[in-house]
Design a protein around this motif. Structure first.
Motif, mmCIF file in Angstrom:
data_model
loop_
_atom_site.group_PDB
_atom_site.id
_atom_site.type_symbol
_atom_site.label_atom_id
_atom_site.label_comp_id
_atom_site.label_asym_id
_atom_site.label_seq_id
_atom_site.Cartn_x
_atom_site.Cartn_y
_atom_site.Cartn_z
ATOM 1 N N ASP A 106 0.789 -1.247 -0.093
ATOM 2 C CA ASP A 106 0.019 0.145 -0.043
ATOM 3 C C ASP A 106 0.838 1.364 0.088
ATOM 4 N N HIS A 169 -1.439 2.133 9.328
ATOM 5 C CA HIS A 169 -2.004 0.729 9.720
ATOM 6 C C HIS A 169 -1.019 -0.251 9.558
ATOM 7 N N GLU A 202 1.496 6.895 6.856
ATOM 8 C CA GLU A 202 0.920 7.583 5.740
ATOM 9 C C GLU A 202 0.226 8.980 6.170
ATOM 10 N N GLU A 233 2.562 7.835 1.657
ATOM 11 C CA GLU A 233 2.562 6.515 2.193
ATOM 12 C C GLU A 233 3.500 5.554 1.497
HETATM 13 MG MG MG Z 1 -2.712 2.880 3.695
#
Ligand code: MG
Ligand code: MG
Length: 264
Positions: A106, A169, A202, A233
């Protein structure tokens, strides 16, 4: 539950991260006035699938695309559209995720559309610096508060607002795992980190106030005061010693002086 990954699992996340880096670089280079955000989405999905990976955003909680394209005062979760033509002077945040071999990556970045103002350029640069300031502290034995405090101090020293309602996260087999990684906090507080934890850090930084509002589509999240916002991020893994390995920035070498405590 926070999952700690073994070296074999980290290796697979490294492969996912390297592919996502390539995808995002390709998208960033394609950004120019006159193209639609839908064209970026098509490009991302094609590239991800052609490499044997799966776009993780598509269908996530019903999200209809493979990337989030968030323009100007849009913080995150902008939906790519054929009707949205990028205009000179805008800033565009592109957020993308993929699954390769069962493992997630991500990453997001904000790019200028054509020529942008000095003010906007600085917002983008400081948001990137906020990521590196936070990530530099993401080490075995440190805490989540150390990360959040570093991001917050740097952003607020420039008079910017740190988005409080959205967080980074944990990441691994799932895109969103525990823990939540706040972009504010107190040094020494919160979850202690250990080697093998994989996090997406992020920072989302607003030029003005950090409070948010959501469009009627249920996704597009904007600053309430309509100030512009940048997002940066990366997915990273905590190492035994020193700063983390950034999985979505292959080959990145840390420069101690640049992100050390004396710069804060
Ligand atoms: Mg993310
Ligand atoms: Mg993301």
């Amino acid at each position: 539950m926070i999952t700690v990954k073994n070296p074999g699992q980290v290796a697979r996340m490294r492969a996912a991260g390297a592919l996502l880096h390539e995808v995002l670089q390709t998208l960033a280079q394609a950004v120019k006035p006159g193209i639609t955000t839908a064209s970026l989405d098509r490009m991302a999905e094609e590239m991800i699938r052609s490499c044997g990976a799966v776009p993780s955003f598509l269908g996530y909680d019903g999200f209809p695309a493979s990337v989030c394209t968030s323009v100007d005062d849009c913080v995150v979760h902008g939906i790519p559209s054929e009707k949205e033509v990028l205009r000179e002077g805008s800033i565009l945040s592109i957020d993308c995720g993929l699954i390769l071999d069962g493992w997630q990556a991500d990453s997001a970045l904000t790019v200028p559309v054509g020529e942008i103002s000095e003010k906007d350029r600085k917002l983008i640069e400081v948001t990137e610096q906020c990521f590196f300031a936070g990530a530099f502290r993401a080490r075995s034995g440190a805490t989540l508060g150390d990360i959040g405090a570093a991001v917050q101090q740097l952003a607020e020293s420039h008079g910017y607002g740190v988005i409080h309602d959205l967080t980074g996260h944990g990441i691994g087999r799932e895109m969103h795992e525990e823990p939540s990684v706040y972009n504010f906090g107190l040094p020494g507080h919160g979850q202690r980190l250990c080697a093998g934890m994989t996090l997406a850090i992020e920072p989302m930084i607003a030029m003005g106030d950090w409070h948010l509002t959501e469009d009627d589509d249920g996704w597009t999240t904007r600053t309430r005061d309509h100030s512009r916002c940048a997002h940066y991020e990366h997915t990273l893994v905590i190492t035994e010693e020193g700063p983390p390995e950034i999985l979505t920035l292959p080959g990145y070498q840390w420069k101690e002086q640049q992100h050390g405590t004396d710069s804060l």
